[in-house]
Design an enzyme around this catalytic site. Structure first.
Site, PDB file in Angstrom:
ATOM      1  CE  LYS A  15     100.279  -1.744  59.578  1.00  0.00           C
ATOM      2  NZ  LYS A  15     101.145  -2.918  59.423  1.00  0.00           N
TER       3      LYS A  15
ATOM      4  CD  GLU B  98      88.934  -6.375  71.269  1.00  0.00           C
ATOM      5  OE1 GLU B  98      89.475  -6.916  72.252  1.00  0.00           O
ATOM      6  OE2 GLU B  98      87.713  -6.127  71.219  1.00  0.00           O
TER       7      GLU B  98
ATOM      8  CB  CYS C 282      95.328 -11.073  73.097  1.00  0.00           C
ATOM      9  SG  CYS C 282      93.901 -11.826  72.350  1.00  0.00           S
TER      10      CYS C 282
ATOM     11  CD  GLU D  74     100.395  -8.922  75.965  1.00  0.00           C
ATOM     12  OE1 GLU D  74     100.688  -7.798  75.543  1.00  0.00           O
ATOM     13  OE2 GLU D  74      99.422  -9.579  75.555  1.00  0.00           O
TER      14      GLU D  74
END
Ligand code: NDP
Length: 489
Positions: A173, A248, A282, A381
């Site tokens: 996806k 992850e 990331c 973040e």
């Protein structure tokens, strides 16, 4: 306006619904994307399940599977120009970066192709003289692979590569943001000669598509990359199918600079860590801790280099920083910065939308000085071009500040002292430590985080095993009658 399609069971098909994809450099719609619903997800998983058992795939030798992956790698390299152009168009990531990254993607497929026939079982030295016992490693089944928008081709390769090497089948996806390169990549799956249904590529919204996929009873393995909040939902979804999950997730990676480092050279690595890909990485090195004597000089170098970064059209070869991928992303950064300034943070450069870039979702390279780790821009973040800078007075303090986070994906250490590099590396709680460099990747090296940054590792030879399960086979070698049937042997 180009219209993209889902790739299910070897065919390109429309979804019942579609949505407009926006060009981040202009903020205007440029393509129509299919939005898979539950019906399309069910069709894709059923196709993957049929393909998993079909001799056209299940009957291939490991070496044959490896050759298909190598061919896929070659095709990715051949079509890198088109894929890079689409990724840049749909995500705003600069063309220099997408082209380079797609070169790596080709290498990842070739690497996993090479591993396909090195997935070995074992012979066990069983303590029973009339028995032979061996372990077979078998593919785990249908894999649901879910990727976020920031590097869709790259993050897919670390899932599809090991899954296909192991003999699994996949429903991948794409994110609702920037799915064009993955839907185009589906043509290469077809051209490489994978049997129909082995790889299915869909896009659609987290709800219903992501939920339907990760909770589907025929999914045995979920490989997810995204944010921690979505990861929790994914784990809850897998309560339905008890699929094996790897995650992850995000990061807030610390970079430690000791005063003995060569600050000019260090500054380039820091810039690569936070301003490349407009900070939407990331592993972004977003928390910079500098030993006090070097602090002011390093910040001055960084601010002067940041001010010279060429911001502009991501399709232009000369551009160094493109827009953020979505308006939502920019709003998130602006909100965080406002809260950080209210908490006492000082903006040293950037801090807002660059002058002359009213269209699109641009944000200037930003450096912020913060007092401690509780300031929002240091704690959360941002996934954008915002570097928070703090100072430290001792190695001990630097390690404590770096580890003071719920994340633990990457980290950087800059020093010319070999002994210190080893000491600090040992004590940093992060899945990756780069010493005197930053943001280097390779298919050979495992990638993944500690704490809230994830579960499991992608890349490296071990990652293929994660797509297998073992079968213990017991073979009796004696022709004598089975001894006492009422006692466990
Ligand atoms: P999200 O977590 O929002 O989305 C990730 C993927 O999950 C998307 O495809 C999304 O679909 C899908 N999704 C959303 N809801 C569900 C659900 N209920 N069930 C299943 N799937 C769902 O992340 P972002 O797209 O915002 O990406 C940014 C995040 O990804 C950051 O935290 C970043 O650090 C992390 N990341 C981690 C990396 C790593 O390797 N550690 C690498 C790159 C990014 P949709 O887009 O349609 O909502």
């Amino acid at each position: 306006m180009p219209r993209f399609q889902l790739y299910i069971d070897g065919a390109f098909v429309d979804a019942a619904e579609a949505f407009e994809s926006l060009d981040p450099a202009t903020g205007t719609a440029w393509a129509l994307m299919p939005a898979a619903g539950e019906a399309e997800i069910n069709r894709a998983v059923e196709a993957a399940d049929r393909a998993f058992h079909d001799p056209a795939w299940a009957g291939l030798t490991a070496t044959q599977r490896g050759k298909l992956l190598m061919k896929l790698g070659d095709l990715v390299a051949q079509h890198a120009g088109r894929l890079a152009e689409l990724e840049t168009r749909d995500t705003g990531k600069i063309i220099r970066e997408t082209r380079a990254q797609i070169g790596y993607v080709a290498d990842y497929y070739r690497y996993f192709g090479g591993l396909a026939d090195k997935i070995e079982g074992a012979h066990l030295p069983i303590d029973k003289p009339d028995m032979e016992v061996f372990l077979r490693r078998e593919p785990i089944g249908v894999v649901a692979a879910i990727v976020p928008w920031n590097s869709q081709l790259f993050l897919s390769a670390v899932k599809l590569g090991p899954a296909l090497a192991a003999g699994c089948t996949v429903v991948l996806k794409a994110s609702e943001d920037g799915p064009a390169p993955l839907l185009e990549f589906a043509r290469l799956i077809d051209a490489a000669g994978f049997p129909k249904g082995v790889v299915n590529i869909v896009t659609g919204f987290g709800e219903p598509a992501g939920r339907a996929l990760t909770s589907h009873p025929k999914v045995a393995r979920v490989a997810f990359t995204g944010g921690p909040a979505t990861a929790r939902q994914v784990v809850r979804n897998t309560a339905e199918n008890l699929a094996h999950v790897t995650l992850e997730l995000g990061g807030k990676s610390p970079v430690l600079v000791f005063a003995d480092a060569d600050l000019d050279s260090v500054s380039n690595a820091i810039i690569a860590g936070i301003f490349a890909a407009t900070g939407q990485s990331c592993v972004a090195g977003s928390r910079l801790y500098v030993e006090r004597p070097a602090h002011d000089r390093l910040v001055a170098i960084l601010a002067s280099k940041a001010a010279k970064i060429r911001i502009g059209d991501p399709q232009d070869e000369a551009t160094e920083m493109g827009p953020l991928a979505t308006a939502r992303q920019r709003a998130h950064i602006e909100d965080n910065l406002a809260r950080s300034v209210a908490a006492g943070a000082r903006v040293m450069c950037g801090g807002g939308r660059p002058v002359g870039r009213e269209a699109g979702w641009f944000f200037a390279p930003t450096i912020v000085s913060a007092a401690d780790n509780t300031v929002p821009c240091v704690a959360e973040e941002l996934f954008g071009p915002v570097l928070s800078v703090l100072s430290f007075d001792s190695e001990e303090e630097a390690i404590a500040l770096a580890n003071d986070t719920r994340f633990g994906l990457a980290s950087g250490v800059f020093t010319t002292s070999l002994t210190r590099a080893h000491r600090v590396t040992r004590r940093l709680r992060a899945g990756i430590v780069w010493v005197n460099t930053y943001r280097a990747v390779s298919p050979i090296v495992p990638f993944g985080g500690y704490g809230q940054s994830g579960l499991g590792r992608e890349g490296g030879s071990e990652s293929v095993r994660d797509y297998t399960r073992t079968k213990s086979v017991w073979i009796r070698t004696s022709d004598d009658p089975v001894p006492d049937p009422f006692v466990m042997r």
